[in-house]
Write an enzyme that holds these catalytic residues in place. Structure first.
Site, PDB file in Angstrom:
ATOM      1  N   ASP A  12       0.873  -1.170   0.000  1.00 18.25           N
ATOM      2  CA  ASP A  12       0.000   0.000   0.000  1.00 18.25           C
ATOM      3  C   ASP A  12       0.916   1.228   0.000  1.00 18.25           C
ATOM      4  OD1 ASP A  12       0.932   0.261   2.594  1.00 18.25           O
ATOM      5  OD2 ASP A  12      -1.036   0.241   3.542  1.00 18.25           O
ATOM      6  N   HIS A  13       0.342   2.413   0.200  1.00 18.30           N
ATOM      7  CA  HIS A  13       1.158   3.632   0.160  1.00 18.30           C
ATOM      8  C   HIS A  13       2.261   3.623   1.223  1.00 18.30           C
ATOM      9  CE1 HIS A  13      -2.082   4.143   3.026  1.00 18.30           C
ATOM     10  NE2 HIS A  13      -1.337   5.029   3.668  1.00 18.30           N
ATOM     11  N   CYS A  70       3.307  -3.132   4.043  1.00 21.00           N
ATOM     12  CA  CYS A  70       2.465  -1.995   4.419  1.00 21.00           C
ATOM     13  C   CYS A  70       3.231  -1.253   5.527  1.00 21.00           C
ATOM     14  CB  CYS A  70       1.062  -2.440   4.834  1.00 21.00           C
ATOM     15  SG  CYS A  70       0.951  -3.535   6.252  1.00 21.00           S
ATOM     16  N   GLY A  71       2.536  -0.518   6.363  1.00 18.75           N
ATOM     17  CA  GLY A  71       3.245   0.206   7.418  1.00 18.75           C
ATOM     18  C   GLY A  71       3.877  -0.737   8.417  1.00 18.75           C
ATOM     19  N   THR A  72       3.114  -1.745   8.824  1.00 17.75           N
ATOM     20  CA  THR A  72       3.603  -2.680   9.846  1.00 17.75           C
ATOM     21  C   THR A  72       3.754  -4.117   9.346  1.00 17.75           C
ATOM     22  OG1 THR A  72       1.333  -3.203  10.477  1.00 17.75           O
ATOM     23  CG2 THR A  72       2.404  -1.376  11.661  1.00 17.75           C
ATOM     24  N   GLY A  75      -1.588  -5.642   8.615  1.00 16.86           N
ATOM     25  CA  GLY A  75      -2.811  -5.607   7.799  1.00 16.86           C
ATOM     26  C   GLY A  75      -2.697  -6.545   6.611  1.00 16.86           C
ATOM     27  N   HIS A 103       9.955 -24.028   8.815  1.00  8.00           N
ATOM     28  CA  HIS A 103       9.006 -24.703   9.713  1.00  8.00           C
ATOM     29  C   HIS A 103       7.551 -24.527   9.294  1.00  8.00           C
ATOM     30  CE1 HIS A 103      11.873 -24.897  13.459  1.00  8.00           C
ATOM     31  NE2 HIS A 103      12.445 -25.329  12.339  1.00  8.00           N
ATOM     32  N   ASN A 104       7.217 -23.349   8.780  1.00  6.12           N
ATOM     33  CA  ASN A 104       5.796 -23.054   8.489  1.00  6.12           C
ATOM     34  C   ASN A 104       5.462 -23.126   7.003  1.00  6.12           C
ATOM     35  OD1 ASN A 104       6.716 -20.541  10.683  1.00  6.12           O
ATOM     36  ND2 ASN A 104       5.375 -22.181  11.366  1.00  6.12           N
ATOM     37  N   ARG A 114       7.463   0.961   8.011  1.00  6.73           N
ATOM     38  CA  ARG A 114       7.629   1.931   9.098  1.00  6.73           C
ATOM     39  C   ARG A 114       8.491   1.380  10.224  1.00  6.73           C
ATOM     40  NH1 ARG A 114       1.286   3.850   9.029  1.00  6.73           N
ATOM     41  NH2 ARG A 114       1.504   5.188   7.205  1.00  6.73           N
ATOM     42  N   ARG A 137       8.674 -33.337  10.937  1.00  9.60           N
ATOM     43  CA  ARG A 137       7.684 -33.108  11.994  1.00  9.60           C
ATOM     44  C   ARG A 137       6.760 -31.928  11.673  1.00  9.60           C
ATOM     45  NH1 ARG A 137      12.274 -30.351  13.632  1.00  9.60           N
ATOM     46  NH2 ARG A 137      11.991 -28.499  14.942  1.00  9.60           N
ATOM     47  N   HIS A 138       7.212 -31.048  10.803  1.00  4.49           N
ATOM     48  CA  HIS A 138       6.396 -29.874  10.470  1.00  4.49           C
ATOM     49  C   HIS A 138       5.273 -30.194   9.484  1.00  4.49           C
ATOM     50  CE1 HIS A 138       9.448 -27.698  12.579  1.00  4.49           C
ATOM     51  NE2 HIS A 138      10.378 -28.135  11.742  1.00  4.49           N
TER      52      HIS A 138
HETATM   53  C1  RB5 Z   1      -1.670   2.728   6.585  1.00  2.00           C
HETATM   54  O1  RB5 Z   1      -1.657   3.941   7.255  1.00  2.00           O
HETATM   55  C2  RB5 Z   1      -1.410   1.579   7.567  1.00  2.00           C
HETATM   56  O2  RB5 Z   1      -2.480   1.445   8.436  1.00  2.00           O
HETATM   57  C3  RB5 Z   1      -1.167   0.289   6.817  1.00  2.00           C
HETATM   58  O3  RB5 Z   1      -0.108   0.474   5.947  1.00  2.00           O
HETATM   59  C4  RB5 Z   1      -0.781  -0.916   7.628  1.00  2.00           C
HETATM   60  O4  RB5 Z   1       0.253  -0.653   8.519  1.00  2.00           O
HETATM   61  C5  RB5 Z   1      -1.850  -1.689   8.226  1.00  2.00           C
HETATM   62  O5  RB5 Z   1      -1.643  -2.731   8.843  1.00  2.00           O
END
Ligand code: RB5
Length: 152
Positions: A12-13, A70-72, A75, A103-104, A114, A137-138
């Site tokens: 995403d952005h 994405c940011g984290t 999502g 393993h997964n 971010r 085992r996995h």
């Molecule tokens: C966008 O602002 C942010 O919410 C998205 O990139 C992400 O981190 C969601 O999990």
């Protein structure tokens, strides 16, 4: 000659810049066919749209891998894991990326622009693309996950 393995990227952005750099890096390396599902700018974009496109593509053929940013990373992983056949892992270290494959049998790596710098992101991608599922085992655990895919 074996066909080149394929990897897709989407963001995403909030992950756009890291995705663009990783796409360029992977294309320069030339070891994988690289598919870019966007987004193509910093303009606000909804991560579910991009995660879904990539997840459908990865699930279409065994052996395909994906990278979502994405940011984290969270999502993207939440959306990707709603798709049958997708095992998406949010990783913050090379060790996690390695174990996610070994393993997964994770087929999608989720990164957070971010929270993770470009150098570490590239190193995690390298590890993710070049490790394989250990089986053993996995395998039984993976079969259990598979059986849960139709849970309500
Ligand atoms: C966008 O602002 C942010 O919410 C998205 O990139 C992400 O981190 C969601 O999990």
């Amino acid at each position: 000659m074996e066909p080149m393995r394929a990897v897709a990227l989407a963001a995403d952005h909030a992950g756009y810049f890291q995705k663009a750099r990783l796409v360029e890096h992977l294309r320069q390396q030339g070891c994988f066919e690289v598919v870019d599902f966007g987004t193509d700018s910093e303009n606000s974009a909804d991560y579910p749209d991009f995660a879904a496109k990539l997840a459908v593509w990865v699930a279409q053929e065994p052996g395909r891998l994906g990278i979502l940013i994405c940011g984290t990373g969270n999502g993207m992983a939440i959306v990707a894991n709603k798709h049958k056949g997708i095992r998406a892992a949010v990783c913050r270290s090379e060790y996690e990326a390695k174990l996610a494959r070994q393993h997964n049998d994770a087929n999608v790596l989720c990164l957070g622009q971010r929270l993770t710098g470009d150098g570490l992101a590239a190193a995690m991608v390298e590890v993710f693309l070049n490790n394989v599922f250990e089986g053993g085992r996995h395998q039984l655990r993976l079969a259990k996950i598979h059986d849960m895919e139709d849970c309500p």
